[in-house]
Design a protein around this motif. Structure first.
Motif, PDB file in Angstrom:
ATOM      1  N   ASP A 242       8.519   5.773   7.619  1.00  0.00           N
ATOM      2  CA  ASP A 242       8.066   6.222   8.957  1.00  0.00           C
ATOM      3  C   ASP A 242       6.904   7.251   8.798  1.00  0.00           C
ATOM      4  OD1 ASP A 242       9.538   8.689   8.226  1.00  0.00           O
ATOM      5  OD2 ASP A 242      11.140   8.445   9.042  1.00  0.00           O
ATOM      6  N   LYS A 243       6.413   7.576   9.708  1.00  0.00           N
ATOM      7  CA  LYS A 243       5.262   8.551   9.894  1.00  0.00           C
ATOM      8  C   LYS A 243       5.634   9.841   9.438  1.00  0.00           C
ATOM      9  CE  LYS A 243       2.862   6.215  13.357  1.00  0.00           C
ATOM     10  NZ  LYS A 243       1.622   6.141  13.670  1.00  0.00           N
ATOM     11  N   GLU A 244       6.909  10.291   9.648  1.00  0.00           N
ATOM     12  CA  GLU A 244       7.064  11.800   9.108  1.00  0.00           C
ATOM     13  C   GLU A 244       7.656  11.871   7.475  1.00  0.00           C
ATOM     14  OE1 GLU A 244       7.287  14.410  11.129  1.00  0.00           O
ATOM     15  OE2 GLU A 244       6.496  12.886  12.465  1.00  0.00           O
ATOM     16  N   GLU A 245       7.414  10.675   6.741  1.00  0.00           N
ATOM     17  CA  GLU A 245       7.870  10.801   5.466  1.00  0.00           C
ATOM     18  C   GLU A 245       6.695  11.580   4.715  1.00  0.00           C
ATOM     19  OE1 GLU A 245       9.339   8.130   1.648  1.00  0.00           O
ATOM     20  OE2 GLU A 245       9.109   6.946   3.633  1.00  0.00           O
TER      21      GLU A 245
ATOM     22  N   LEU B 153       0.874  -1.196  -0.132  1.00  0.00           N
ATOM     23  CA  LEU B 153      -0.026   0.131   0.167  1.00  0.00           C
ATOM     24  C   LEU B 153       0.877   1.224  -0.118  1.00  0.00           C
ATOM     25  CD1 LEU B 153      -2.753  -0.730   2.660  1.00  0.00           C
ATOM     26  CD2 LEU B 153      -3.079  -0.462   0.041  1.00  0.00           C
ATOM     27  N   ALA B 154       0.613   2.057  -0.719  1.00  0.00           N
ATOM     28  CA  ALA B 154       1.439   3.358  -1.097  1.00  0.00           C
ATOM     29  C   ALA B 154       0.634   4.638  -0.907  1.00  0.00           C
ATOM     30  CB  ALA B 154       2.213   3.296  -2.312  1.00  0.00           C
ATOM     31  N   ILE B 155       1.316   5.364  -0.508  1.00  0.00           N
ATOM     32  CA  ILE B 155       0.601   6.789  -0.414  1.00  0.00           C
ATOM     33  C   ILE B 155       0.407   7.618  -1.467  1.00  0.00           C
ATOM     34  CG2 ILE B 155       0.345   9.179   0.889  1.00  0.00           C
ATOM     35  CD1 ILE B 155       1.559   7.638   3.645  1.00  0.00           C
ATOM     36  N   LYS B 156      -0.591   8.303  -1.966  1.00  0.00           N
ATOM     37  CA  LYS B 156      -0.556   9.178  -2.990  1.00  0.00           C
ATOM     38  C   LYS B 156      -0.781  10.546  -2.533  1.00  0.00           C
ATOM     39  CE  LYS B 156      -2.965   9.744  -7.484  1.00  0.00           C
ATOM     40  NZ  LYS B 156      -4.147   9.411  -8.252  1.00  0.00           N
ATOM     41  N   LEU B 157       0.133  11.373  -2.648  1.00  0.00           N
ATOM     42  CA  LEU B 157       0.141  12.932  -2.408  1.00  0.00           C
ATOM     43  C   LEU B 157       0.182  13.605  -3.456  1.00  0.00           C
ATOM     44  CD1 LEU B 157       0.050  14.760   0.147  1.00  0.00           C
ATOM     45  CD2 LEU B 157       2.535  14.651   0.045  1.00  0.00           C
ATOM     46  N   GLU B 158      -0.864  14.341  -3.539  1.00  0.00           N
ATOM     47  CA  GLU B 158      -1.061  15.502  -4.746  1.00  0.00           C
ATOM     48  C   GLU B 158      -1.257  16.910  -4.176  1.00  0.00           C
ATOM     49  OE1 GLU B 158      -2.858  13.201  -8.499  1.00  0.00           O
ATOM     50  OE2 GLU B 158      -4.394  13.523  -6.708  1.00  0.00           O
ATOM     51  N   LEU B 159      -0.466  17.882  -4.775  1.00  0.00           N
ATOM     52  CA  LEU B 159      -0.839  19.237  -4.647  1.00  0.00           C
ATOM     53  C   LEU B 159      -1.451  19.770  -5.743  1.00  0.00           C
ATOM     54  CD1 LEU B 159      -0.468  21.676  -2.718  1.00  0.00           C
ATOM     55  CD2 LEU B 159       1.958  22.129  -3.665  1.00  0.00           C
ATOM     56  N   MET B 160      -2.601  20.369  -5.482  1.00  0.00           N
ATOM     57  CA  MET B 160      -3.036  21.080  -6.953  1.00  0.00           C
ATOM     58  C   MET B 160      -3.910  22.452  -6.765  1.00  0.00           C
ATOM     59  SD  MET B 160      -6.507  18.457  -7.177  1.00  0.00           S
ATOM     60  CE  MET B 160      -5.569  17.206  -7.695  1.00  0.00           C
ATOM     61  N   LEU B 161      -3.706  23.138  -7.762  1.00  0.00           N
ATOM     62  CA  LEU B 161      -4.174  24.466  -7.877  1.00  0.00           C
ATOM     63  C   LEU B 161      -5.416  24.289  -8.572  1.00  0.00           C
ATOM     64  CD1 LEU B 161      -4.131  27.613  -6.531  1.00  0.00           C
ATOM     65  CD2 LEU B 161      -2.828  27.768  -8.476  1.00  0.00           C
ATOM     66  N   GLY B 162      -6.649  24.733  -8.357  1.00  0.00           N
ATOM     67  CA  GLY B 162      -7.930  24.222  -9.096  1.00  0.00           C
ATOM     68  C   GLY B 162      -8.757  25.812  -9.059  1.00  0.00           C
ATOM     69  N   GLU B 163      -9.229  26.031  -9.991  1.00  0.00           N
ATOM     70  CA  GLU B 163     -10.211  27.295 -10.091  1.00  0.00           C
ATOM     71  C   GLU B 163     -11.267  27.248 -11.204  1.00  0.00           C
ATOM     72  OE1 GLU B 163      -7.825  30.916 -11.641  1.00  0.00           O
ATOM     73  OE2 GLU B 163      -6.152  29.296 -11.849  1.00  0.00           O
TER      74      GLU B 163
END
Length: 146
Positions: A122-125, A86-96
């Motif tokens: 680890d949890k800090e990643e 299981l992997a974390i998917k982290l996205e940063l997006m600007l929508g308008e």
């Protein structure tokens, strides 16, 4: 003529290779910060931490986050399956919301998108990856608003 076309294409590719991303952050003066965690596996405390990270970066860039805006800068966090992991998917997006020129219809568009998929050691990643995404956003914002 064929050599001219090839040279022109190579020059265009070289020009675009120096850009941070295909997105343009020029003229962005305000947005509403949002954090959406779409899994129960991540502690809810990270929502406030990530929200504060967005606000801190925005303050450094002199971007207003105090008032509601139709433009939002959002962290989206979820888990996805990668093989047996299981992997974390982290996205940063600007929508308008934008108005189409031809139909004059309002549509929601992504003005910026960057993300990372990783298996956390680890949890800090999660916070380290979020910081990295915000740094990339800030770098491009500074470049686009010189």
């Amino acid at each position: 003529m064929k050599k001219f076309k090839i040279t022109l294409i190579l020059l265009l590719l070289a020009t675009f290779s120096y850009a941070q991303s295909p997105f343009d952050l020029g003229g962005v003066k305000s947005y509403y910060p949002v954090v959406e965690i779409n899994t129960q596996r991540i502690d809810a405390k990270y929502k406030n931490i990530l929200l504060n990270m967005i606000k801190e970066t925005s303050k450094e860039l002199c971007i207003n986050t105090e008032n509601f805006s139709s433009r939002s800068l959002a962290f989206l966090v979820s888990y996805i399956g990668v093989g047996d992991e299981l992997a974390i998917k982290l996205e940063l997006m600007l929508g308008e919301t934008m108005k189409r020129n031809d139909t004059k219809e309002d549509v929601f568009v992504l003005s910026y998108l960057n993300g990372s998929i990783f298996v956390p050691e680890d949890k800090e990643e999660l916070l380290e990856k979020a910081e990295s995404l915000l740094e990339s956003f800030a770098d491009q914002y500074k470049e686009d608003n010189l």
